[in-house]
Scaffold this active site. Structure first.
Site, PDB file in Angstrom:
ATOM      1  CE  LYS A 283      -3.557   2.876  -0.109  1.00 47.88           C
ATOM      2  NZ  LYS A 283      -4.540   2.698   1.420  1.00 47.88           N
TER       3      LYS A 283
ATOM      4  CE  LYS B 107      -2.447   7.041   6.850  1.00 45.77           C
ATOM      5  NZ  LYS B 107      -3.076   5.787   6.788  1.00 45.77           N
TER       6      LYS B 107
END
Length: 295
Positions: A170, A238
């Site tokens: 990811k 993030k």
């Protein structure tokens, strides 16, 4: 049918849980969640804590924003870990630190339960359409058990390897997405500043080698000025922090990832932390004193 706990009913979690419920699975949700009301009205069972959810469900899905949130859901007092027992499976579909994921998995395994890290790509559109890409790390046996549930939420489901490998994949995805958004933004800004119609430029590019889902979806957002999320800039920041922290630990350089993060920082400075990540174009427009298109 499987008894499923679902914690994290946000922009993406709510439709994902809805697909599982629509498929006939019994759903357990936190009663304090405002988003749980519709699910409860449709038959979901409200629980007072993560512990209660884990006691009642055989599979517990977590879909929250960041690493500390997952840690809190799992290990705070009354958390999921307190309700785990042998044979249960925790599935973390959040996008968090691969390093922390491995530690979380060890603690869950110590309870006799299995752990899958299964972050997703596809955003709100993919969540609503049940077309998410799901990148999984963990044991084959647990993956085989949960795969039918993944298939209700996504179209491209891949077991990458052990715990942490799903999260690593990811992070790689988020690097590629950020840099592609930046490339699309630069291309459309260049064309618009040069006097070409960005709508027609995008249409032409969609038929060539430059075509991509980013050009299709986010290029349209840049032209139509629709920057409501989607996927918020603060969340992509993030994810890029995870990439840059990981790069330092691995001893490698990710120069363009650093640049993309700085462009997101510029958007946040303009009050845009909750803008869709396609709004990265606004940082470039500020430097150019020119917008790709007018609203």
């Amino acid at each position: 049918m499987t008894d499923i706990g679902f914690i994290g009913l946000g922009i993406m979690g709510r439709p994902m849980a809805g697909h599982l419920q629509a498929a006939g699975h019994r759903l357990f949700v936190l009663e304090k969640s405002a988003a749980s009301k519709d699910l409860v009205a449709a038959g979901a069972i409200a629980c007072k804590s993560g512990k209660e959810i884990a006691e009642k469900a055989s599979v517990v899905v977590i879909m929250v924003p960041d690493t500390p949130d997952v840690e809190s859901v799992l290990f705070n007092a009354g958390g999921v870990a307190e309700g785990l027992s042998k044979g249960k499976i925790v599935v973390d579909m959040s996008s968090i630190s691969p390093i922390a994921t491995k530690e979380f998995a060890k603690k869950v395994n110590a309870k006799g339960a299995d752990y899958l890290d299964a972050p997703v790509s596809g955003g709100e559109v993919g969540a609503k359409a049940a077309s998410l890409t799901i990148m999984v790390g963990g044991p084959q046996s647990a993956f085989d058990t949960v795969k039918p549930l993944f298939d209700k939420m996504g179209k491209n489901v891949t077991l990458i390897g052990g715990n942490g490998d799903g999260q690593t994949t990811k992070v790689a995805n988020q690097i590629i997405v950020a840099l592609t958004i930046e490339a699309v933004a630069e291309g459309l800004l260049f064309a618009s500043k040069a006097g070409a119609d960005p709508t027609l430029v995008r249409q032409a590019l969609m038929g060539g080698l430059a075509t991509s889902r980013i050009l299709e979806l986010h290029g349209e957002r840049m032209i139509k000025r629709t920057f409501n999320p989607g996927f918020r800039i603060e969340l992509h920041q993030k994810d890029l922090n995870l990439a840059l922290d990981g790069a330092r630990a691995l001893g490698l350089s990710l120069p363009n990832t650093s640049m993309a993060q700085q462009l997101f920082n510029s958007c946040v400075a303009q009050g845009g932390k909750a803008w869709d990540h396609s709004a990265m174009v606004k940082a470039l427009e500020t430097m150019a004193s020119h917008e790709v298109a007018k609203a």
